[in-house]
Design a protein around this motif. Structure first.
Motif, PDB file in Angstrom:
ATOM      1  N   ALA A 164      15.939   1.523  -0.876  1.00  0.00           N
ATOM      2  CA  ALA A 164      16.607   2.783  -1.171  1.00  0.00           C
ATOM      3  C   ALA A 164      15.934   3.463  -2.357  1.00  0.00           C
ATOM      4  CB  ALA A 164      18.083   2.536  -1.484  1.00  0.00           C
ATOM      5  N   ALA A 165      15.931   4.774  -2.358  1.00  0.00           N
ATOM      6  CA  ALA A 165      15.353   5.519  -3.474  1.00  0.00           C
ATOM      7  C   ALA A 165      16.273   5.412  -4.684  1.00  0.00           C
ATOM      8  CB  ALA A 165      15.167   6.977  -3.087  1.00  0.00           C
ATOM      9  N   PRO A 166      15.748   4.959  -5.839  1.00  0.00           N
ATOM     10  CA  PRO A 166      16.600   4.816  -7.027  1.00  0.00           C
ATOM     11  C   PRO A 166      16.851   6.163  -7.704  1.00  0.00           C
ATOM     12  CG  PRO A 166      14.366   4.238  -7.576  1.00  0.00           C
ATOM     13  CD  PRO A 166      14.367   4.559  -6.101  1.00  0.00           C
ATOM     14  N   ASN A 226       4.635   5.613  -3.949  1.00  0.00           N
ATOM     15  CA  ASN A 226       4.602   4.831  -2.711  1.00  0.00           C
ATOM     16  C   ASN A 226       5.683   3.760  -2.783  1.00  0.00           C
ATOM     17  OD1 ASN A 226       2.476   6.339  -1.766  1.00  0.00           O
ATOM     18  ND2 ASN A 226       0.906   4.842  -2.281  1.00  0.00           N
ATOM     19  N   ARG A 227       6.835   4.079  -2.221  1.00  0.00           N
ATOM     20  CA  ARG A 227       7.991   3.184  -2.276  1.00  0.00           C
ATOM     21  C   ARG A 227       7.943   2.182  -1.137  1.00  0.00           C
ATOM     22  NH1 ARG A 227      12.131   6.515  -0.999  1.00  0.00           N
ATOM     23  NH2 ARG A 227      13.361   5.385   0.532  1.00  0.00           N
ATOM     24  N   ASN A 266       1.242   3.967  -7.094  1.00  0.00           N
ATOM     25  CA  ASN A 266       1.772   2.609  -7.095  1.00  0.00           C
ATOM     26  C   ASN A 266       2.260   2.179  -8.469  1.00  0.00           C
ATOM     27  OD1 ASN A 266      -0.745   2.565  -8.264  1.00  0.00           O
ATOM     28  ND2 ASN A 266      -1.377   0.618  -7.362  1.00  0.00           N
ATOM     29  N   GLY A 267       2.293   3.110  -9.435  1.00  0.00           N
ATOM     30  CA  GLY A 267       2.665   2.761 -10.805  1.00  0.00           C
ATOM     31  C   GLY A 267       4.155   2.708 -11.093  1.00  0.00           C
ATOM     32  N   PRO A 268       4.954   3.705 -10.655  1.00  0.00           N
ATOM     33  CA  PRO A 268       6.386   3.711 -10.996  1.00  0.00           C
ATOM     34  C   PRO A 268       7.145   2.506 -10.428  1.00  0.00           C
ATOM     35  CG  PRO A 268       5.667   5.876 -10.224  1.00  0.00           C
ATOM     36  CD  PRO A 268       4.545   4.930  -9.947  1.00  0.00           C
ATOM     37  N   ARG A 282       6.031   7.344   1.389  1.00  0.00           N
ATOM     38  CA  ARG A 282       5.438   8.233   0.383  1.00  0.00           C
ATOM     39  C   ARG A 282       6.541   9.183  -0.057  1.00  0.00           C
ATOM     40  NH1 ARG A 282       0.616   9.151  -1.409  1.00  0.00           N
ATOM     41  NH2 ARG A 282      -0.103  11.197  -2.076  1.00  0.00           N
ATOM     42  N   THR A 283       6.992   9.012  -1.290  1.00  0.00           N
ATOM     43  CA  THR A 283       8.181   9.697  -1.778  1.00  0.00           C
ATOM     44  C   THR A 283       7.811  10.707  -2.849  1.00  0.00           C
ATOM     45  OG1 THR A 283       9.404   7.640  -1.401  1.00  0.00           O
ATOM     46  CG2 THR A 283      10.488   9.328  -2.716  1.00  0.00           C
ATOM     47  N   CYS A 284       8.292  11.943  -2.685  1.00  0.00           N
ATOM     48  CA  CYS A 284       8.110  12.997  -3.678  1.00  0.00           C
ATOM     49  C   CYS A 284       9.410  13.134  -4.459  1.00  0.00           C
ATOM     50  CB  CYS A 284       7.761  14.324  -3.021  1.00  0.00           C
ATOM     51  SG  CYS A 284       6.192  14.307  -2.139  1.00  0.00           S
TER      52      CYS A 284
END
Length: 343
Positions: free
Chosen positions: A326-328, A320-321, A275-277, A303-305
């Motif tokens: 959308a994924a940056p 955890n996005r 949950n940090g980024p 849950r994004t790798c």
């Protein structure tokens, strides 16, 4: 209240070897299964005896191998809540509560009725454990534990066998109970949220040893070691090398990061919690360029790798996005979330 422990015990290939001193009234012991945390509680309670060591609680010597002191459990003024509650199946609720009392009959009955009222067990006195819900069984076990008026209570994974809804309910009940308890309480668990919820000081154990002992906020902010970081929610562990007092390089990602915690010469790893980024608009300090390797959908987040562009074999950052976003391309890693670790 104060506790001082020095325990050594060998069981085959496993060795328990710990030293612990604390004056904190609420201590949480966090560790994976088999790390020795339950054995530590059983040693304090007198259920098992160490090979060597010393146990002192609130100024009372309970065990000392050098002085050949080993008080029996009934003389230690220690209450123990077993993981599965360990209620006597052929005894009623009232009989279970009274089982640890060694007082005259009238006083015993008065004490049982007082505890029945305190733990909201009215009407259940004649029932057997198999006729009770999980929450009722826990309240009976708590009442039995408190019957002899212990000065110290030990809670061994009290929620491990419960579903989430019942766990949340009983956690609140146990919190309310501990607020009215003036003695010392020690709770062990492999779940961070349980020990954090109840305890002011955390002790992190691994393979029979204490890795870290500190106030709970300090343990989260600076877990220091790989296993302590894992147990406190760092699902991403990346190789790193120090480049300054508060600066290190992620070797696999080929990027430098600033840290809030000091970077010692022994640091070889970085821990990141999922949950940090945070998303970033572009390059900058503590910003990494990343692309999605895979995603796993959850009810409230994805849950994004993430790996560096064109390098899918690199150890990924787990994030955890929020669902529906959308994924940056760029990801900001706040300095307080970049945790320097030693092996």
């Amino acid at each position: 209240m104060a506790i001082s422990l020095q325990l050594e015990r060998e069981l085959g290939r496993f060795t328990l070897d710990i030293a612990l001193e604390s004056q904190c009234p609420r201590i949480g012991i966090l560790g994976a299964s088999g790390c020795g945390k339950s054995m530590t509680l059983k040693s304090i309670a007198g259920v098992v005896s160490p090979d060597r060591g010393r146990i002192e609680v609130d100024g009372r010597l309970l065990y000392d191998s050098a002085q050949k002191v080993d008080l029996p459990p009934r003389s230690r003024q220690v209450g123990y809540l077993f993981q599965n509650y360990a209620l006597f199946p052929t005894m009623t609720v009232a009989q279970n509560i009274a089982s640890g009392l060694r007082t005259p009959k009238v006083q015993r009955q008065e004490r049982v009725q007082s505890l029945v009222a305190q733990f909201r067990l009215e009407g259940l006195e004649g029932r057997y454990p198999a006729q009770l819900s999980g929450g009722q069984q826990q309240r009976v076990a708590l009442a039995r534990m408190m019957a002899p008026e212990p000065k110290t209570i030990l809670l061994d994974e009290p929620f491990s066998a419960l579903d989430q809804v019942l766990r949340d309910e009983l956690q609140q009940e146990l919190t309310d109970f501990l607020c009215g308890f003036s003695g010392q309480a020690i709770l062990v668990s492999h779940r961070l949220e349980e020990v954090y919820h109840f305890c002011r000081e955390l002790v992190v154990m691994d393979q029979g040893q204490i890795l870290l002992q500190a106030p709970r906020e300090e343990v989260l902010a600076n877990p220091r070691r790989r296993q302590a970081a894992r147990l406190t929610g760092c699902e991403t562990i990346l190789e790193a090398a120090p480049v300054g007092a508060h600066r290190l390089r992620l070797t696999g990602w080929d990027v430098e990061l600033t840290t809030a915690q000091a970077v010692s010469p022994g640091v070889t790893l970085v821990g990141l919690r999922p949950n940090g980024p945070r998303p970033a608009d572009g390059p900058g300090d503590n910003v990494v360029e990343a692309e999605v390797l895979r995603e796993i959908a959850g009810p409230f987040d994805l849950r994004t790798c993430l790996t560096p562009p064109g390098r899918p074999q690199t150890v990924p950052i787990l994030w955890n996005r929020p669902a529906g976003t959308a994924a940056p391309r760029w990801l900001y890693l706040p300095p307080e979330q970049v945790l320097p670790l030693e092996e």
